[in-house]
Design an enzyme around this catalytic site. Structure first.
Site, PDB file in Angstrom:
ATOM      1  N   HIS A   1     -48.055   0.567 -52.447  1.00  0.00           N
ATOM      2  CA  HIS A   1     -47.934  -0.896 -52.547  1.00  0.00           C
ATOM      3  C   HIS A   1     -46.820  -1.445 -51.668  1.00  0.00           C
ATOM      4  O   HIS A   1     -46.781  -2.628 -51.379  1.00  0.00           O
ATOM      5  CB  HIS A   1     -47.671  -1.302 -54.004  1.00  0.00           C
ATOM      6  CG  HIS A   1     -48.861  -1.082 -54.889  1.00  0.00           C
ATOM      7  ND1 HIS A   1     -49.642  -2.104 -55.348  1.00  0.00           N
ATOM      8  CD2 HIS A   1     -49.419   0.054 -55.367  1.00  0.00           C
ATOM      9  CE1 HIS A   1     -50.633  -1.620 -56.084  1.00  0.00           C
ATOM     10  NE2 HIS A   1     -50.511  -0.304 -56.119  1.00  0.00           N
TER      11      HIS A   1
ATOM     12  N   ASP B   1     -41.471  -6.964 -47.398  1.00  0.00           N
ATOM     13  CA  ASP B   1     -42.273  -6.903 -48.623  1.00  0.00           C
ATOM     14  C   ASP B   1     -43.630  -6.293 -48.283  1.00  0.00           C
ATOM     15  O   ASP B   1     -44.230  -6.660 -47.266  1.00  0.00           O
ATOM     16  CB  ASP B   1     -42.481  -8.335 -49.169  1.00  0.00           C
ATOM     17  CG  ASP B   1     -42.603  -8.371 -50.680  1.00  0.00           C
ATOM     18  OD1 ASP B   1     -43.095  -7.382 -51.248  1.00  0.00           O
ATOM     19  OD2 ASP B   1     -42.223  -9.389 -51.284  1.00  0.00           O
TER      20      ASP B   1
HETATM   21  P1  ADP Z   1     -43.059  -7.292 -56.369  1.00  0.00           P
HETATM   22  O1  ADP Z   1     -44.235  -6.390 -56.551  1.00  0.00           O
HETATM   23  O2  ADP Z   1     -42.068  -6.790 -55.389  1.00  0.00           O
HETATM   24  O3  ADP Z   1     -42.389  -7.681 -57.637  1.00  0.00           O
HETATM   25  P2  ADP Z   1     -44.961  -9.480 -55.811  1.00  0.00           P
HETATM   26  O4  ADP Z   1     -44.697 -10.878 -55.362  1.00  0.00           O
HETATM   27  O5  ADP Z   1     -46.035  -8.781 -55.077  1.00  0.00           O
HETATM   28  O6  ADP Z   1     -43.566  -8.697 -55.741  1.00  0.00           O
HETATM   29  O7  ADP Z   1     -45.387  -9.488 -57.321  1.00  0.00           O
HETATM   30  C1  ADP Z   1     -44.629 -10.118 -58.309  1.00  0.00           C
HETATM   31  C2  ADP Z   1     -45.513 -10.348 -59.519  1.00  0.00           C
HETATM   32  O8  ADP Z   1     -44.648 -10.563 -60.631  1.00  0.00           O
HETATM   33  C3  ADP Z   1     -46.396 -11.562 -59.388  1.00  0.00           C
HETATM   34  O9  ADP Z   1     -47.663 -11.306 -59.959  1.00  0.00           O
HETATM   35  C4  ADP Z   1     -45.635 -12.633 -60.166  1.00  0.00           C
HETATM   36  O10 ADP Z   1     -46.464 -13.586 -60.789  1.00  0.00           O
HETATM   37  C5  ADP Z   1     -44.927 -11.822 -61.206  1.00  0.00           C
HETATM   38  N1  ADP Z   1     -43.651 -12.479 -61.550  1.00  0.00           N
HETATM   39  C6  ADP Z   1     -42.681 -12.851 -60.718  1.00  0.00           C
HETATM   40  N2  ADP Z   1     -41.681 -13.485 -61.371  1.00  0.00           N
HETATM   41  C7  ADP Z   1     -42.043 -13.516 -62.646  1.00  0.00           C
HETATM   42  C8  ADP Z   1     -41.440 -14.029 -63.834  1.00  0.00           C
HETATM   43  N3  ADP Z   1     -40.248 -14.651 -63.839  1.00  0.00           N
HETATM   44  N4  ADP Z   1     -42.108 -13.863 -64.974  1.00  0.00           N
HETATM   45  C9  ADP Z   1     -43.287 -13.233 -65.004  1.00  0.00           C
HETATM   46  N5  ADP Z   1     -43.897 -12.735 -63.923  1.00  0.00           N
HETATM   47  C10 ADP Z   1     -43.295 -12.860 -62.761  1.00  0.00           C
HETATM   48  O1  F6P Z   2     -44.858  -3.685 -56.045  1.00  0.00           O
HETATM   49  C1  F6P Z   2     -43.838  -2.772 -55.898  1.00  0.00           C
HETATM   50  C2  F6P Z   2     -43.260  -2.330 -57.239  1.00  0.00           C
HETATM   51  O2  F6P Z   2     -42.396  -1.300 -57.099  1.00  0.00           O
HETATM   52  C3  F6P Z   2     -44.271  -1.864 -58.211  1.00  0.00           C
HETATM   53  O3  F6P Z   2     -44.551  -0.507 -58.106  1.00  0.00           O
HETATM   54  C4  F6P Z   2     -43.617  -2.254 -59.472  1.00  0.00           C
HETATM   55  O4  F6P Z   2     -44.535  -2.546 -60.457  1.00  0.00           O
HETATM   56  C5  F6P Z   2     -42.860  -3.515 -59.128  1.00  0.00           C
HETATM   57  O5  F6P Z   2     -42.511  -3.379 -57.815  1.00  0.00           O
HETATM   58  C6  F6P Z   2     -41.765  -3.807 -60.111  1.00  0.00           C
HETATM   59  O6  F6P Z   2     -40.794  -2.823 -60.148  1.00  0.00           O
HETATM   60  P1  F6P Z   2     -40.368  -2.027 -61.439  1.00  0.00           P
HETATM   61  O7  F6P Z   2     -41.576  -1.308 -61.934  1.00  0.00           O
HETATM   62  O8  F6P Z   2     -39.278  -1.142 -60.984  1.00  0.00           O
HETATM   63  O9  F6P Z   2     -39.911  -3.046 -62.449  1.00  0.00           O
END
Ligand code: ADP
Ligand code: F6P
Length: 475
Positions: free
Chosen positions: A162, A370
């Site tokens: 990912h 990202d």
């Molecule tokens: P990462 O995988 O690095 O966290 P992404 O933007 O791909 O970044 O995914 C983040 C996910 O977490 C999204 O589906 C988003 O809706 C969710 N998310 C982000 N901030 C919050 C929050 N404050 N509360 C709940 N869900 C969240």
């Molecule tokens: O999308 C990348 C990622 O590392 C996922 O594998 C993971 O669900 C997310 O970020 C959040 O990180 P963590 O599982 O460490 O809270």
């Protein structure tokens, strides 16, 4: 032990033991792209999800979630430190994200990472039917494909990363680079967010393993490992349905009212992670306020930063710095009842996120690096009326799919300021044209399309087509 034809292995289960104080089990949508993506596919799917349930000590007994079975894997306190906080999130995570934070190479963590990967592989081997497909997710479990092949040569094994895969010159810093590459190449199909990653892996396979490799296939021990790009996406239908729900529309209106009916709302939603570029963004915003390009009464910034990996030192330091900077900006530019930045360090329900997305005029998504960034796609999905501007980092995987966004290099603070102003001042016809094109793209490239594309490529001979739920099942 009941077995499944589709087994997904990811570090986290979509709920943890603390989520069910009364014994009831519910999905816990952990913030993070992986959980969001898999949740959409596996909810109500006859499959097994192998993962860590959060916490330490013996794995809790978890009931099924609808037709999805959960197979928890236990971690001790020491394993949590060495495997999750250590090797996964202090070595691989920073190295794979362009080393925007210096990776730590602690020799003590490797053995724990290896042992925990072995435990995940054994758990999956137990619950996979003969000839089943097992889909391993992300950098936490990079050794699992080869371990699983050793245990169960009958399985069809997929691996999906990912996060970005780094350029060879960075990957070469990894002390265990050969084992990690071999581990991943234990799969039949290795999927990435971007083609560039497949190219990087092919270069490394030639150099480190001295094998034949192209950007689509690598020959390892006489086996062909296929590689390719499968950009992950969102549950477009879920976000569209949420965004049009009357209570969500009302909540969005209320939010705007609570923010003081400003002319413009800027919104950012991130896990509190140093890859997300939050500090650069705050610097840009402070300078726009300082130089008078943005006025507090007209414009409000909302920064949601959900807590993440809080026991890791570098994450604690980041939180302190961000909170210090938000405090400074509000102290200098805010007025009574009118802060310059609303900072929310808490998780939100999906409906609340949808309301926030609708409230924003400009969504600011500016990670330094990202793999994809699903927040950017969720914002687009929530804008049913075609309004709103997306400022998006060139260094997010999503930028390749959403070129109509206001693309920006987040390392260049002056460029970031200019782009924010351009997005704030764009005319509505321009914004609608951009948003319409982005929505059209996402409509054809949602999360089910991603799962179908990956699983069809994994099962390229079609031997499992009838047994793989996302291929034969719903939607
Ligand atoms: P990462 O995988 O690095 O966290 P992404 O933007 O791909 O970044 O995914 C983040 C996910 O977490 C999204 O589906 C988003 O809706 C969710 N998310 C982000 N901030 C919050 C929050 N404050 N509360 C709940 N869900 C969240
Ligand atoms: O999308 C990348 C990622 O590392 C996922 O594998 C993971 O669900 C997310 O970020 C959040 O990180 P963590 O599982 O460490 O809270």
């Amino acid at each position: 032990m009941r077995q499944s034809s589709l087994v997904v292995i990811a570090n986290r289960l979509p709920l943890d033991d603390s989520a069910a104080p009364d014994g009831a089990c519910e999905w816990r949508r952990s913030p993070g792209g992986l959980a969001s993506a898999l949740h959409a596919i596996l909810e109500q799917t006859p499959a097994t999800w192998v993962g860590w349930a959060g916490g330490v000590g013996p794995a809790p007994a978890l009931p099924d979630l609808g037709s999805l079975r959960l197979r928890p894997v236990s971690l001790t306190e020491e394993e949590l430190r060495g495997y999750y906080e250590g090797f996964a999130n202090s070595t691989l995570w920073p190295l794979y994200h362009d080393a925007v934070q210096q990776p730590t190479f602690d020799r003590g963590w490797w053995e724990t990472y290896r042992a925990v990967n072995q435990r995940f592989a054994e758990a999956a081997a137990e619950v996979a039917e003969p000839g089943a497909a097992v889909w391993v997710q992300d950098y936490h479990l990079q050794l699992v494909p080869a371990m699983l092949r050793e245990l169960r040569p009958d399985l069809l094994i997929g691996f999906f990363l990912h996060v970005p895969f780094p350029p060879p010159e960075l990957y070469m810093q990894l002390p265990r680079r050969v084992e990690l590459l071999r581990g991943m190449l234990g799969a039949d199909l290795v999927g990435f967010q971007r083609e560039q990653a497949a190219h990087n892996v092919a270069q490394l396979a030639k150099k480190l393993l001295e094998v034949e490799a192209t950007d689509h296939a690598i020959i390892v021990d006489g086996r062909t490992v296929r590689t390719g790009a499968f950009p992950v996406s969102i549950d477009m239908a879920e976000m569209r349905a949420l965004a049009t729900r009357p209570d969500v529309v009302t909540q969005a209106r209320q939010l705007r009212h609570d923010l003081g009916q400003p002319k413009r709302v800027l919104l950012s939603v991130d896990r509190l992670d140093w890859t997300k570029g939050i500090e650069h963004r705050l610097t840009a915003y402070r300078e726009l306020l300082r130089d008078g390009f943005v006025k507090v009464r007209d414009t409000v910034m909302v920064q949601v930063a959900v807590p993440s990996r809080e026991r890791v030192e570098s994450y604690r330091g980041l939180r302190d710095r961000i909170e210090g900077e938000v405090g400074r900006i509000n102290g200098e530019f805010g007025r009574v009842g009118e802060p310059a930045i609303h900072y929310l360090n808490q998780p939100f329900a999906r409906a609340e996120l949808a309301a926030l997305y609708q409230t924003a005029d400009v969504m600011v998504v500016t990670p330094l690096r990202d793999g994809m960034n699903l927040v950017a796609k969720e914002f687009v999905a929530a804008r049913e009326d075609g309004t709103g501007a997306l400022v998006l980092s060139e260094f997010a995987g999503a930028a390749a799919e959403l070129p109509q966004a206001f693309l920006v290099n987040p390392h260049d603070v002056d460029g970031l300021k200019d782009t924010l102003l351009r997005a704030m001042e764009a005319d509505s016809a321009d914004l609608t044209a951009r948003m319409t094109a982005m929505r059209q793209h996402l409509a054809g490239h949602d999360i089910m399309a991603w799962a179908r594309a990956y699983l069809t490529a994994l099962d390229h001979t079609g031997s499992l087509a009838e047994r793989l739920p996302p291929l034969s099942g719903r939607r």
